[in-house]
Design a protein around this motif. Structure first.
Motif, PDB file in Angstrom:
ATOM      1  N   GLY A 104       0.831  -1.190   0.000  1.00 54.87           N
ATOM      2  CA  GLY A 104       0.000   0.000   0.000  1.00 54.87           C
ATOM      3  C   GLY A 104       0.869   1.245   0.000  1.00 54.87           C
ATOM      4  O   GLY A 104       1.921   1.292  -0.619  1.00 54.87           O
ATOM      5  N   GLY A 105       0.401   2.277   0.705  1.00 54.97           N
ATOM      6  CA  GLY A 105       1.173   3.506   0.807  1.00 54.97           C
ATOM      7  C   GLY A 105       0.575   4.643  -0.005  1.00 54.97           C
ATOM      8  O   GLY A 105      -0.457   4.487  -0.669  1.00 54.97           O
ATOM      9  N   PRO A 106       1.200   5.813   0.043  1.00 53.46           N
ATOM     10  CA  PRO A 106       0.677   6.984  -0.664  1.00 53.46           C
ATOM     11  C   PRO A 106       0.474   6.716  -2.151  1.00 53.46           C
ATOM     12  O   PRO A 106       1.314   6.099  -2.815  1.00 53.46           O
ATOM     13  N   GLU A 153     -13.200  -0.242 -11.219  1.00 53.11           N
ATOM     14  CA  GLU A 153     -13.528   1.138 -10.843  1.00 53.11           C
ATOM     15  C   GLU A 153     -12.426   1.785 -10.011  1.00 53.11           C
ATOM     16  O   GLU A 153     -12.060   2.950 -10.236  1.00 53.11           O
ATOM     17  N   HIS A 154     -11.882   1.057  -9.032  1.00 49.97           N
ATOM     18  CA  HIS A 154     -10.974   1.666  -8.058  1.00 49.97           C
ATOM     19  C   HIS A 154      -9.497   1.407  -8.335  1.00 49.97           C
ATOM     20  O   HIS A 154      -8.644   2.133  -7.819  1.00 49.97           O
ATOM     21  N   GLU A 155      -9.182   0.374  -9.106  1.00 47.15           N
ATOM     22  CA  GLU A 155      -7.804   0.018  -9.426  1.00 47.15           C
ATOM     23  C   GLU A 155      -6.928  -0.085  -8.168  1.00 47.15           C
ATOM     24  O   GLU A 155      -5.911   0.606  -8.027  1.00 47.15           O
ATOM     25  N   PRO A 156      -7.286  -0.955  -7.243  1.00 50.71           N
ATOM     26  CA  PRO A 156      -6.502  -1.094  -6.019  1.00 50.71           C
ATOM     27  C   PRO A 156      -5.229  -1.896  -6.259  1.00 50.71           C
ATOM     28  O   PRO A 156      -5.136  -2.694  -7.214  1.00 50.71           O
ATOM     29  N   THR A 157      -4.247  -1.708  -5.398  1.00 52.23           N
ATOM     30  CA  THR A 157      -3.082  -2.592  -5.408  1.00 52.23           C
ATOM     31  C   THR A 157      -3.294  -3.768  -4.462  1.00 52.23           C
ATOM     32  O   THR A 157      -2.618  -4.795  -4.592  1.00 52.23           O
ATOM     33  N   THR A 168     -20.472 -10.506   9.692  1.00 51.20           N
ATOM     34  CA  THR A 168     -21.665 -11.218   9.235  1.00 51.20           C
ATOM     35  C   THR A 168     -21.535 -12.735   9.321  1.00 51.20           C
ATOM     36  O   THR A 168     -22.555 -13.438   9.373  1.00 51.20           O
ATOM     37  N   GLY A 169     -20.315 -13.263   9.269  1.00 53.91           N
ATOM     38  CA  GLY A 169     -20.120 -14.709   9.286  1.00 53.91           C
ATOM     39  C   GLY A 169     -20.331 -15.385   7.948  1.00 53.91           C
ATOM     40  O   GLY A 169     -20.215 -16.611   7.841  1.00 53.91           O
ATOM     41  N   THR A 170     -20.628 -14.618   6.912  1.00 52.64           N
ATOM     42  CA  THR A 170     -20.858 -15.184   5.582  1.00 52.64           C
ATOM     43  C   THR A 170     -19.533 -15.565   4.928  1.00 52.64           C
ATOM     44  O   THR A 170     -18.489 -14.974   5.218  1.00 52.64           O
ATOM     45  N   VAL A 171     -19.589 -16.552   4.023  1.00 50.51           N
ATOM     46  CA  VAL A 171     -18.361 -17.069   3.413  1.00 50.51           C
ATOM     47  C   VAL A 171     -18.337 -16.779   1.912  1.00 50.51           C
ATOM     48  O   VAL A 171     -19.373 -16.542   1.284  1.00 50.51           O
ATOM     49  N   THR A 172     -17.129 -16.809   1.368  1.00 45.13           N
ATOM     50  CA  THR A 172     -16.924 -16.685  -0.070  1.00 45.13           C
ATOM     51  C   THR A 172     -16.294 -17.979  -0.558  1.00 45.13           C
ATOM     52  O   THR A 172     -15.216 -18.371  -0.082  1.00 45.13           O
ATOM     53  N   ASP A 173     -16.937 -18.643  -1.481  1.00 45.09           N
ATOM     54  CA  ASP A 173     -16.478 -19.942  -1.966  1.00 45.09           C
ATOM     55  C   ASP A 173     -15.134 -19.806  -2.678  1.00 45.09           C
ATOM     56  O   ASP A 173     -14.892 -18.816  -3.377  1.00 45.09           O
ATOM     57  N   PRO A 174     -14.238 -20.788  -2.533  1.00 43.71           N
ATOM     58  CA  PRO A 174     -12.956 -20.727  -3.241  1.00 43.71           C
ATOM     59  C   PRO A 174     -13.087 -20.572  -4.751  1.00 43.71           C
ATOM     60  O   PRO A 174     -12.215 -19.965  -5.386  1.00 43.71           O
ATOM     61  N   ASP A 175     -14.153 -21.105  -5.354  1.00 43.12           N
ATOM     62  CA  ASP A 175     -14.337 -20.924  -6.794  1.00 43.12           C
ATOM     63  C   ASP A 175     -14.504 -19.448  -7.154  1.00 43.12           C
ATOM     64  O   ASP A 175     -14.015 -18.991  -8.200  1.00 43.12           O
ATOM     65  N   VAL A 176     -15.186 -18.704  -6.289  1.00 40.71           N
ATOM     66  CA  VAL A 176     -15.348 -17.259  -6.510  1.00 40.71           C
ATOM     67  C   VAL A 176     -14.000 -16.561  -6.358  1.00 40.71           C
ATOM     68  O   VAL A 176     -13.629 -15.694  -7.163  1.00 40.71           O
ATOM     69  N   ILE A 177     -13.249 -16.934  -5.332  1.00 44.48           N
ATOM     70  CA  ILE A 177     -11.929 -16.337  -5.120  1.00 44.48           C
ATOM     71  C   ILE A 177     -11.005 -16.661  -6.285  1.00 44.48           C
ATOM     72  O   ILE A 177     -10.228 -15.814  -6.738  1.00 44.48           O
ATOM     73  N   ASP A 178     -11.086 -17.871  -6.786  1.00 46.09           N
ATOM     74  CA  ASP A 178     -10.292 -18.285  -7.945  1.00 46.09           C
ATOM     75  C   ASP A 178     -10.566 -17.363  -9.132  1.00 46.09           C
ATOM     76  O   ASP A 178      -9.643 -16.872  -9.797  1.00 46.09           O
ATOM     77  N   GLU A 179     -11.838 -17.094  -9.387  1.00 49.24           N
ATOM     78  CA  GLU A 179     -12.216 -16.224 -10.511  1.00 49.24           C
ATOM     79  C   GLU A 179     -11.750 -14.789 -10.281  1.00 49.24           C
ATOM     80  O   GLU A 179     -11.301 -14.109 -11.208  1.00 49.24           O
ATOM     81  N   ILE A 180     -11.846 -14.334  -9.040  1.00 48.37           N
ATOM     82  CA  ILE A 180     -11.399 -12.972  -8.717  1.00 48.37           C
ATOM     83  C   ILE A 180      -9.897 -12.842  -8.955  1.00 48.37           C
ATOM     84  O   ILE A 180      -9.422 -11.885  -9.586  1.00 48.37           O
ATOM     85  N   CYS A 181      -9.134 -13.806  -8.449  1.00 47.60           N
ATOM     86  CA  CYS A 181      -7.677 -13.763  -8.611  1.00 47.60           C
ATOM     87  C   CYS A 181      -7.279 -13.792 -10.085  1.00 47.60           C
ATOM     88  O   CYS A 181      -6.323 -13.110 -10.495  1.00 47.60           O
ATOM     89  N   ALA A 182      -8.001 -14.571 -10.891  1.00 48.29           N
ATOM     90  CA  ALA A 182      -7.676 -14.682 -12.310  1.00 48.29           C
ATOM     91  C   ALA A 182      -7.919 -13.376 -13.061  1.00 48.29           C
ATOM     92  O   ALA A 182      -7.348 -13.162 -14.136  1.00 48.29           O
ATOM     93  N   GLY A 183      -8.734 -12.488 -12.478  1.00 50.28           N
ATOM     94  CA  GLY A 183      -9.108 -11.262 -13.179  1.00 50.28           C
ATOM     95  C   GLY A 183      -8.443 -10.009 -12.676  1.00 50.28           C
ATOM     96  O   GLY A 183      -8.846  -8.906 -13.060  1.00 50.28           O
ATOM     97  N   THR A 184      -7.398 -10.111 -11.844  1.00 51.21           N
ATOM     98  CA  THR A 184      -6.751  -8.912 -11.325  1.00 51.21           C
ATOM     99  C   THR A 184      -5.263  -9.164 -11.097  1.00 51.21           C
ATOM    100  O   THR A 184      -4.840 -10.301 -10.839  1.00 51.21           O
ATOM    101  N   ASP A 185      -4.481  -8.088 -11.178  1.00 54.24           N
ATOM    102  CA  ASP A 185      -3.062  -8.136 -10.827  1.00 54.24           C
ATOM    103  C   ASP A 185      -2.823  -7.640  -9.401  1.00 54.24           C
ATOM    104  O   ASP A 185      -1.669  -7.575  -8.957  1.00 54.24           O
ATOM    105  N   ALA A 186      -3.884  -7.282  -8.696  1.00 54.75           N
ATOM    106  CA  ALA A 186      -3.744  -6.811  -7.323  1.00 54.75           C
ATOM    107  C   ALA A 186      -3.342  -7.955  -6.400  1.00 54.75           C
ATOM    108  O   ALA A 186      -3.531  -9.137  -6.709  1.00 54.75           O
ATOM    109  N   ILE A 187      -2.795  -7.601  -5.242  1.00 51.82           N
ATOM    110  CA  ILE A 187      -2.581  -8.566  -4.172  1.00 51.82           C
ATOM    111  C   ILE A 187      -3.955  -8.863  -3.571  1.00 51.82           C
ATOM    112  O   ILE A 187      -4.639  -7.953  -3.099  1.00 51.82           O
TER     113      ILE A 187
END
Length: 362
Positions: A104-106, A153-157, A168-187
């Motif tokens: 992160g950072g400035p 929209e935000h272009e985060p790092t 909330t205690g709600t979960v995100t399935d690994p398949d969703v995380i897999d798709e998210i990771c495949a679509g971004t260069d962010a950490i």
């Protein structure tokens, strides 16, 4: 005496209050998602012996790489992980501080999905990283498409996904995380502080496919080691090296490393209460629904329930009866941690006594 107002405090810290849930001496404490069962006397004795042994070299600095502890953590997590893929620190709070100091950072942004853990904006503030958010769906879950829209929209790092999400205690399935990771260069940081309580698989299995994925964990909850202050992450060795660059020298004391290693050696015993605590939380949710409360589906050791037109009044009424829960999350909701059967019975009796929904409707 000089006052805070007279000090050259950073402008973005003026008017800020220290983070922290109330620490009150009451009979039933159910507000910070702790494990109510302490280590057994036998494990405590072994921890004490380990601290005494470590005290013999306290004139020397500890292993600044904590390699033995990191090896033990890798063995605990499995998935073929090795010590060089693990980083440990003083709670997952310091793990997140290291990540945002490194990535992160400035001029950079961290993206989170609200409602979520209330410390995330403080990690961002303290590292001079811009904190941006996108809303979760109405049921407080996430889908890959909306996350990817927010990333564009935000272009985060850095983006953070808590699963199970707090509060909330709600979960995100690994398949969703897999798709998210495949679509971004962010950490992509997947915060699994409550994963041991969940039925959904861990994101650890995705690490070989996604070199910018980080899975963060803690020993505070399932391991009943909140006072030990041990958090850790699993990631590519390069991400671990980035954390090593920004860590303070000798950040993890010899005593902390020794106690954590004993805890890991007795993982089966210390984790034995995980299922019962999850069951207590689910039983409370069933009871609360039967009383007319709105309850968010959770896979953690806590429950978010409501809705209360004046949640603070309900929180105070419970506190007046010696029960401390958490006033956090979306408006109208309260969060309660799973406790012992006796503590949960006291909570149910107090809620029946208060009858907050009937009182609110008048």
């Amino acid at each position: 005496m000089i006052t805070l107002e007279e000090l050259p405090l950073r402008a973005d810290l003026v008017g800020q209050e220290p983070y922290g849930a109330p620490q009150l001496d009451v009979p039933v404490v159910l507000n910070v998602n702790e494990n109510p069962y302490p280590p057994s006397p036998a494990v405590r004795r072994e921890m004490a012996d380990a601290v005494v042994a470590a005290a013999g070299t306290l004139n020397r600095y500890p292993d600044r790489e904590a390699l033995a502890l990191r090896s033990d953590l890798a063995a605990y997590l499995g998935h073929g992980l090795a010590a060089e893929q693990i980083w440990a620190a003083n709670g997952s709070n310091e793990v997140m501080a290291h990540l945002l100091t490194a990535f992160g950072g400035p001029g950079r942004k961290v993206l989170a999905f609200t409602p979520t853990y209330s410390m995330y904006p403080e990690y961002a503030r303290n590292t001079c990283t811009e904190y941006v958010t996108a809303p979760r769906r109405a049921d407080f879950t996430l889908d890959a498409a909306s996350v990817q829209d927010a990333v564009r929209e935000h272009e985060p790092t850095v983006l953070i996904i808590a699963t199970p999400n707090n509060p909330t205690g709600t979960v995100t399935d690994p398949d969703v995380i897999d798709e998210i990771c495949a679509g971004t260069d962010a950490i992509v940081v997947v915060d699994e502080a409550y994963q041991e309580f969940a039925d959904t698989p861990s994101a650890l299995s995705l690490l070989p496919r996604h070199p910018r994925l980080v899975v963060s964990r803690t020993m505070s909850k399932a391991f009943a080691l909140a006072g030990g202050r041990v958090g850790y992450l699993a990631a590519a060795p390069a991400i671990v090296d980035a954390c090593r660059i920004v860590r303070l020298p000798y950040h993890l004391s010899a005593q902390t490393q020794a106690v954590a290693r004993v805890a890991l050696a007795h993982a089966d015993e210390l984790l034995a209460q995980v299922r019962s605590l999850a069951a207590e939380a689910r039983a409370f949710e069933q009871w609360a629904r039967g009383r007319g409360f709105e309850v968010i589906d959770s896979q953690a050791n806590f429950t978010l329930f409501g809705r209360f037109p004046d949640r603070h009044r309900v929180w105070q009424a419970l506190l007046d009866r010696g029960i401390l829960i958490r006033e956090t999350g979306p408006d109208g909701f309260l969060r309660v941690s799973a406790g012992t059967p006796q503590e949960m019975a006291a909570l149910r009796a107090a809620l029946d006594d208060i009858n907050p929904l009937e009182a609110s409707s008048r």
